[in-house]
Design a protein around this motif. Sequence first.
Motif, mmCIF file in Angstrom:
data_model
loop_
_atom_site.group_PDB
_atom_site.id
_atom_site.type_symbol
_atom_site.label_atom_id
_atom_site.label_comp_id
_atom_site.label_asym_id
_atom_site.label_seq_id
_atom_site.Cartn_x
_atom_site.Cartn_y
_atom_site.Cartn_z
ATOM 1 N N ASP B 205 0.823 -1.214 0.000
ATOM 2 C CA ASP B 205 0.000 0.000 0.000
ATOM 3 C C ASP B 205 0.851 1.255 0.000
ATOM 4 O OD1 ASP B 205 -2.501 -1.310 0.010
ATOM 5 O OD2 ASP B 205 -2.183 -1.825 2.110
ATOM 6 N N ALA B 206 1.936 1.218 0.789
ATOM 7 C CA ALA B 206 2.831 2.369 0.796
ATOM 8 C C ALA B 206 3.473 2.536 -0.578
ATOM 9 C CB ALA B 206 3.897 2.202 1.876
ATOM 10 N N ALA B 207 3.770 1.425 -1.238
ATOM 11 C CA ALA B 207 4.371 1.494 -2.572
ATOM 12 C C ALA B 207 3.435 2.188 -3.557
ATOM 13 C CB ALA B 207 4.718 0.093 -3.069
ATOM 14 N N LYS B 208 2.137 1.872 -3.472
ATOM 15 C CA LYS B 208 1.162 2.529 -4.346
ATOM 16 C C LYS B 208 1.170 4.034 -4.122
ATOM 17 C CE LYS B 208 -2.371 -1.034 -4.553
ATOM 18 N NZ LYS B 208 -3.661 -1.388 -3.969
ATOM 19 N N MET B 210 3.531 5.817 -3.205
ATOM 20 C CA MET B 210 4.732 6.428 -3.779
ATOM 21 C C MET B 210 4.648 6.552 -5.300
ATOM 22 S SD MET B 210 6.055 6.782 -0.944
ATOM 23 C CE MET B 210 7.391 7.790 -1.497
#
Lengths: 249, 332
Positions: B205-208, B210
Amino acid sequence: MAALLRLENVSKRFGGIVALNQVNMEIQYGEFVGIVGPNGSGKTTLFNVINGVYFPDEGRVLFEDRDISRLPTHRRASIGLGRTFQIPRPFASATVRENVAVGAMFGSRGKETNVNESMLVAESIIERMGLSRHRDKKAELLTPVEKKLMEIARALAMKPKLLLMDEAMAGMHPGEIDRLVELLGGVAAEEEVAIVAMVEHVMRAVVGMAQKIIVLHQGEKICDAPAQEALNDPKVIECYLGYTPEEAS
Amino acid sequence: MMRTLDKYAAIFPVLVVYAVLFLLGLNMSGMWQLMATLLFYCALGQAFNIFLGMTGYVDFGYVAFVGMGTYGMAVTITSLAGTGLGGLTIIAGYIMALAFSGLLSLAVGAVALRLRGAYFAIATIGVNEGLRFLIEGTNLWGGSGGIIFTRQLNDILGKDASSALATFWADVLVLIIAVLAAITTIVYMRSKIGYALTALREDEDAAKVMGINVTMFKILAFMTSACFAGLLGATAWALKTPYVFPPEVFEIHYTIEAIIIVMLGGAGTLLGPVAGGLIYGIGKYVLSIVLPGFQLLIFAPLIIIIIVAFPDGVVGGIRNKFGHTALGRFIL
């Protein structure tokens, strides 16, 4: 100039629960806005709708006059929407520099920034946030406050036009908060980043910095005014304390 | 130039190990088959690592891609035999193997990669078993009777050449595939792809948030990994042994072996699958000589001990210790 972000009658329901009810709001370029509200008032849902984690059931989300209501989260990042989380979510096995560089690689400047350039961007932001000596440390080894700073650095590396900050100051002591507020104020002014900070507890940070405060209560916007005015609003006091000043006297 | 060399320095230990295995096999009599087996394990680990190690998703149906590659080569050879294309048939077989495993991984990935964790693992077991029953049940490609194409391969290449292929050249091709997989791994790691995969492995989710299109990168890693599996199947299972039977090529045992190799060596590291392949291959070989019949009984606790001692895999553990020293740039 048009508003940077505009919400038009945005509603979001989960089953029978109305998490956001007909919310309207505007954020201008470079503005600092505090979102305040008690537990369960819809702050996180609001962030998730702006950020694309949820799509609104009704209404529209406009970013620079473009309807982004149904745009997936990663596309919103590339047009200039950044976010930090309440509990930091670092890429644990990567170093601090790599974490921050990811922001530069895939954020709004991602298309024209290669890996090496992203590392340089990361280094300058890391220095600015005062994390230089942790540069090559794995993110999982940082203290909670350092993780928070790293996450803000990572979001800034994306070069956002709008940065959503979820309880960024919770768990910090007053000295750190003042330092961070000053830093953010500086960066926001310089890079023209609008910051929307969600606050539940640490009013100190908001009052010091926010140009305006939006108060949510049970999914509805009950106040949208400059900081001091908002905090003295009877409706706001009521939702926090449970009765109006008149009733008390 | 210096910087580029430094950036890719970590590939050298991998190449050295492969070269040593190759030369040992070539120069010591009776060692070639063992070295070929070790190379196969290393190549399998290296290929699987591109998906399992870099994304953190566990694919329990991985062997299906090896199987599809085997079928791709087998089907091509049987249908092109007698056309007089000669060696071109083998090239066509490789293209078909890539198409089979690539398309299957695209189809599976586009659906199953929406699931996370255990759900993804379960879905992939289903794909593997489902494919096997589909081939057997519909009598596709010979059904449960499989395809035996020894004669066709002899017709195409001649008897001598096809036996040289089975005993030597197929193993050399496996070595080449292993090297290509290692090069692909380091190129991915050093590019934005690697950073995107690390980010989504740690926190999707954090990657999304970013700006990472996680679905696209997951499918990319999945397809890359599957294509190498397909090449391996076409080589080690089709050209080396010119027959294919569904229960054999869709045997989940091979997936488990691949998972063990990657985890033992260090998931997401470049050298890990090589270390894992060597430990697993040598361990299995030695134990089957020293304690025939009991090798698995002894090997299982040994693997558990290694994993407890090196939770990040052997290479992961070494890197945690020596990563910051001058040796660090060679350990990835």
